[in-house]
Scaffold this active site. Sequence first.
Site, short mmCIF file in Angstrom:
data_model
loop_
_atom_site.label_atom_id
_atom_site.label_comp_id
_atom_site.label_asym_id
_atom_site.label_seq_id
_atom_site.Cartn_x
_atom_site.Cartn_y
_atom_site.Cartn_z
N SER A 24 0.82 -1.20 0.00
CA SER A 24 0.00 0.00 0.00
C SER A 24 0.86 1.26 0.00
CB SER A 24 -0.92 0.01 1.23
OG SER A 24 -1.90 -0.98 1.09
N SER A 145 -15.13 1.56 -1.00
CA SER A 145 -13.69 1.32 -0.96
C SER A 145 -12.96 2.64 -0.72
CB SER A 145 -13.21 0.71 -2.29
OG SER A 145 -11.80 0.72 -2.34
N SER A 146 -12.01 2.60 0.20
CA SER A 146 -11.22 3.81 0.47
C SER A 146 -10.24 4.08 -0.66
CB SER A 146 -10.45 3.63 1.78
OG SER A 146 -9.42 2.67 1.60
N ASP A 292 -7.96 -6.51 5.63
CA ASP A 292 -7.07 -7.51 5.02
C ASP A 292 -6.60 -8.58 6.00
OD1 ASP A 292 -7.43 -5.99 2.81
OD2 ASP A 292 -5.36 -5.33 2.60
N ARG A 323 -14.36 -12.95 -0.25
CA ARG A 323 -13.60 -13.58 0.84
C ARG A 323 -14.51 -14.21 1.90
NH1 ARG A 323 -8.50 -9.27 1.32
NH2 ARG A 323 -7.42 -10.18 -0.46
O1 LIG Z 1 -5.52 1.71 -0.09
C1 LIG Z 1 -5.00 0.60 0.04
O2 LIG Z 1 -3.76 0.43 -0.11
C2 LIG Z 1 -5.85 -0.54 0.39
C3 LIG Z 1 -7.12 -0.34 0.90
C4 LIG Z 1 -8.01 -1.43 1.33
O3 LIG Z 1 -9.06 -1.55 0.40
P1 LIG Z 1 -10.56 -0.97 0.63
O4 LIG Z 1 -10.47 0.48 0.92
O5 LIG Z 1 -11.21 -1.25 -0.68
O6 LIG Z 1 -11.16 -1.72 1.78
C5 LIG Z 1 -7.26 -2.76 1.44
O7 LIG Z 1 -8.16 -3.81 1.52
C6 LIG Z 1 -6.32 -2.98 0.28
O8 LIG Z 1 -5.61 -4.18 0.40
C7 LIG Z 1 -5.28 -1.88 0.20
C1 LIG Z 2 -7.64 -6.27 -1.09
C2 LIG Z 2 -6.36 -6.35 -1.37
O1 LIG Z 2 -5.72 -5.75 -2.41
P1 LIG Z 2 -6.25 -4.84 -3.60
O2 LIG Z 2 -7.62 -4.32 -3.25
O3 LIG Z 2 -5.24 -3.75 -3.72
O4 LIG Z 2 -6.29 -5.71 -4.82
C3 LIG Z 2 -5.45 -7.13 -0.49
O5 LIG Z 2 -4.23 -7.08 -0.69
O6 LIG Z 2 -5.93 -7.82 0.43
#
Ligand SMILES: O=C(O)C1=C[C@@H](OP(=O)(O)O)[C@@H](O)[C@H](O)C1
Ligand SMILES: C=C(OP(=O)(O)O)C(=O)O
Length: 409
Positions: A24, A145-146, A292, A323
């Site tokens: 991230s 989703s963020s 996650d 999931r």
């Molecule tokens: O901004 C990021 O790096 C992430 C945000 C999260 O997603 P969501 O915001 O869709 O939950 C996470 O699940 C993903 O693995 C990485």
């Molecule tokens: C949700 C995940 O990744 P992304 O949304 O970036 O594919 C993750 O790594 O668990």
Amino acid sequence: MKLHLSAPSNKLLHNNIQITGSKSESNRSLLLQALYPNISIENLSNSDDAEVMQKGLKIENGVVDIHHAGTAMRFLTGYFASQEGKEVTLTGSQRMTERPVKVLVEALQNLGAEISYEKNDGYPPIRIKGKKLVKSQVSLPANISSQYISSLLLIAPSLQNGLELELVGKITSVPYIKMTLALLSQIGVENSFEGNTIKVSPKPSVENVNLVVESDWSSASYYYSIVALSEVGSKITLSAYKNNSLQGDSALQELYTEFGVETQFKGNSVILRKTENPKEQKVQFDLSNAPDIAQTIAVTCFGLGMECHLTGLHTLKIKETDRLEALHTELSKLGANITVTDKELTLSLSDTMHTDIAIDTYNDHRMAMAFAPLAMKVPLFVNDAGVVSKSYPDFWKDLEKLGFVSKSV
Ligand SMILES: O=C(O)C1=C[C@@H](OP(=O)(O)O)[C@@H](O)[C@H](O)C1
Ligand SMILES: C=C(OP(=O)(O)O)C(=O)O
């Protein structure tokens, strides 16, 4: 690749593992570096997701294929939309064409971007013709989703007038938004996040700045689970971590005390110790800030024979796979008593744990890695074990360092 995995012969563990940078933080830093070439990056993630991000950022025209990488898909959408002269089709794996982008696309269109859908409305592939975006105010739903919000924030300082976002509804995965803002602060971009409003000031250029990526806490979760499932006295040291993490998954430190795992910082290492067996038979966590690690925690609980009630899981259905369904299917195969809704998971007590079950991974790295620690309790098979490369290509090699026996079958 199908693997058969069994536990180290000595379940009293004493090992050191070096994990590479958070995917991230890496993908955010890479995008910022593309906008501001004075930025340098240390401890970049060696994941597939960071690799496709780097490749994608180099393309000026044509097709950009980001495979399974959600962050790359969302962050590059904002990037290309704001790059005058570039024209691309952004696409990915089959699953990526099922992961929604409408909220982000609409927000960008409201800012003046030129984006169209090539197949299904609201989903990749998308065609983007880069334009100079001059509008600076937009509102968008924040409960899906963020990554949509981070995508807008990452390009915000490069826009002529900066950006003011109004977030509508309950904000999900908040630490990831704060991570984006913290990285903006590190490169000298003024920003604020008050209530539902985020403001980012414009910044035409940045001074030389070195971003040191902290190692990945989501990857660390599998070691928390292994330590939780090991004998009291076990210890695993992970590097390189920071005491003031930007990653929400660092909540593991607190959460895993419920499973008898204590965390201690020593320099840039974290030491995980199994100090006692769990005192309670049941845990209850709201994981809306750390989605996650839901799979890791569910499997830890099953391995320890504990009950659990996990809430805040509403984003899990649109990740690499659904999931919640995947956990339901695979834990049931092992003998768990599990129920799921579209946002919660409940494990009730069960006295069964089947041996040599083949875990399906559904193109989801976290399915493979979350179930692997269970080999501390029963040998198991992992189907399509190569999926781990999405975030942690060295995962199986690192497990071998702990003494796990993995055989390709
Ligand atoms: O901004 C990021 O790096 C992430 C945000 C999260 O997603 P969501 O915001 O869709 O939950 C996470 O699940 C993903 O693995 C990485
Ligand atoms: C949700 C995940 O990744 P992304 O949304 O970036 O594919 C993750 O790594 O668990």
